[in-house]
Design a protein around this motif. Sequence first.
Motif, mmCIF file in Angstrom:
data_model
loop_
_atom_site.group_PDB
_atom_site.id
_atom_site.type_symbol
_atom_site.label_atom_id
_atom_site.label_comp_id
_atom_site.label_asym_id
_atom_site.label_seq_id
_atom_site.Cartn_x
_atom_site.Cartn_y
_atom_site.Cartn_z
ATOM 1 N N THR A 90 28.580 28.630 -26.301
ATOM 2 C CA THR A 90 29.419 29.741 -25.817
ATOM 3 C C THR A 90 30.838 29.247 -25.568
ATOM 4 O OG1 THR A 90 29.592 31.434 -24.094
ATOM 5 C CG2 THR A 90 28.739 29.333 -23.396
ATOM 6 N N ASP A 91 31.736 30.172 -25.281
ATOM 7 C CA ASP A 91 33.092 29.792 -24.883
ATOM 8 C C ASP A 91 33.286 30.131 -23.423
ATOM 9 O OD1 ASP A 91 33.913 28.864 -27.348
ATOM 10 O OD2 ASP A 91 34.513 30.865 -28.032
ATOM 11 N N LEU A 92 33.802 29.183 -22.705
ATOM 12 C CA LEU A 92 34.123 29.413 -21.300
ATOM 13 C C LEU A 92 35.645 29.406 -21.241
ATOM 14 C CD1 LEU A 92 32.341 29.742 -18.835
ATOM 15 C CD2 LEU A 92 32.482 27.290 -18.449
ATOM 16 N N GLY A 93 36.273 30.559 -20.977
ATOM 17 C CA GLY A 93 37.722 30.622 -21.201
ATOM 18 C C GLY A 93 37.954 30.252 -22.659
ATOM 19 N N ASP A 94 38.837 29.282 -22.886
ATOM 20 C CA ASP A 94 39.021 28.874 -24.282
ATOM 21 C C ASP A 94 38.345 27.532 -24.578
ATOM 22 O OD1 ASP A 94 40.655 27.300 -22.807
ATOM 23 O OD2 ASP A 94 42.541 27.937 -23.755
ATOM 24 N N ALA A 110 35.423 23.128 -14.215
ATOM 25 C CA ALA A 110 36.076 24.409 -13.909
ATOM 26 C C ALA A 110 36.558 24.427 -12.464
ATOM 27 C CB ALA A 110 35.088 25.551 -14.131
ATOM 28 N N VAL A 111 37.772 24.939 -12.264
ATOM 29 C CA VAL A 111 38.326 25.120 -10.912
ATOM 30 C C VAL A 111 38.810 26.548 -10.672
ATOM 31 C CG1 VAL A 111 39.095 22.779 -10.294
ATOM 32 C CG2 VAL A 111 40.569 24.234 -11.716
ATOM 33 N N GLY A 112 38.949 27.336 -11.716
ATOM 34 C CA GLY A 112 39.459 28.711 -11.556
ATOM 35 C C GLY A 112 38.445 29.550 -10.778
ATOM 36 N N TYR A 113 38.924 30.240 -9.736
ATOM 37 C CA TYR A 113 38.006 30.993 -8.878
ATOM 38 C C TYR A 113 37.185 31.997 -9.682
ATOM 39 C CZ TYR A 113 36.255 33.984 -5.135
ATOM 40 O OH TYR A 113 35.436 34.699 -4.306
ATOM 41 N N PRO A 137 42.063 27.249 -15.791
ATOM 42 C CA PRO A 137 40.852 27.465 -14.974
ATOM 43 C C PRO A 137 39.680 26.572 -15.383
ATOM 44 C CG PRO A 137 41.349 29.383 -16.377
ATOM 45 C CD PRO A 137 42.500 28.438 -16.529
ATOM 46 N N VAL A 138 39.671 26.140 -16.650
ATOM 47 C CA VAL A 138 38.576 25.271 -17.099
ATOM 48 C C VAL A 138 39.137 24.299 -18.130
ATOM 49 C CG1 VAL A 138 37.837 27.051 -18.762
ATOM 50 C CG2 VAL A 138 36.250 25.225 -18.185
#
Length: 405
Positions: A303-307, A48-51, A31-32
Amino acid sequence: MDVNEILSGLYSEQGRQNPYPWYAALHALGPVSAIPPRPEHRTVGAVAVGYDLVDAVLRDPEWRKGSPPGWQEQEILRTFMSSMMFTDPPEHTRMRAVFAKTFTPRRLGALEPVIARVVDTMLERMAESGAGGAEVDFVADFAYPVPALVMAEFIGLPEADLAWYRQRVDWIDEYMDVAGKTPERLALANRAAEELRVFYRDLIAHRRRRPGEDLISGLVEALDSGEVDLTEDELISNLIVLFNASFVTTVYMFSNGLPLLLAHPDTVAALPGDETLARGCVDEVLRMQSPVHFLARAAPRDTDLGDVPVRQGENVLLIIAGANRDPVRFPEPDRFDPRRDGPPSLAFGVGLHFCLGAAVSRLEGTVALPRLFARFPDLTVTRRPTYSGSLFLRGIDKLFVSTGG
Ligand code: HEM
């Protein structure tokens, strides 16, 4: 493929004509994805592309628009930075409230007959140009004039100024493209902003003397009576941004949508008289062929966005057009299905900056499409469509059709 290869492919000429395979490749990575530092995207840390992830970032008011370095020195950036679209709360909240109040259901209702009238005039013109089997450019004769004339009437712009105005819109949009930050494009965007400011200052003075029913007259009256918390300079910046935001986006809703719809003759045949289907078609066109492809937000803290770790102030590129084809949320994402249920697409964004004109564009589409296909049931595309080449605002610029009559 790694993220660098995908982004190079996306920015190439081929990617600009058809970015969807590259978005699918990004989905395959997750997703990212982190973007390794490179000079051309120094301040962009991830894509990022994950909805769900794009949706969550856009809904989180802590993620900011931020401000581009040196914006005070450029007229175009000064204009942006004094408008709702490019600012964060509290300025955003204050300015948006003023405009949101003017987009009332009453004003929207009053727009419906205007749209129907403009659409019918353009259909008549298309019929004349297409008589005897002549090719018609659907963009020049329909997709462009319909939103332009509707918005001109809504905002209160003189129709005679539209061609002049459109050139300025193009200069600003070219600068806003992902690869548009060249000195030449900046100079033209600055010139557009300067000239549009003069244009609106004159128009405001005119409406002050002779008010009408339009948005500008209403806003000027509210400003002068001290009812609203907005300066005249901010009013001008917001009008520039509003018209820009309304314009090419809606043109592309029509031009990108037509080939997609014509590929589904049963749907087209059922459109006249079926308002629910018309609404579904508008939403599905916007999902599959979003006019706006990219948004960006800056991280409020490390921060963490996903991993993927993102540093404070770093931008994340949010590919809404890619999120709209996330197979997790839209099964068989490349299949056109106007009766699809599932989450709303992100074509109009979401959260604080959700498109202020979404209802206007949806109404334009819902009123126009059934009329278009009722008038020309045998409409066909005669040549391969060409896209503008911009990735930020992606759409068909020329679309030759035969009206079948
Ligand atoms: C199909 C047509 C349209 C599309 C796809 C579209 C898309 C968008 C998107 C994606 C955003 C969010 C920007 C962000 O989050 O950074 C937005 C914001 C906005 N749009 Fe639209 N738009 C369309 C039509 C219109 C129209 C017709 C108007 C005016 C009547 C309009 C006015 C605005 C404004 C003022 C904003 C900024 C709102 C804010 O920052 O609070 N748009 N639009």
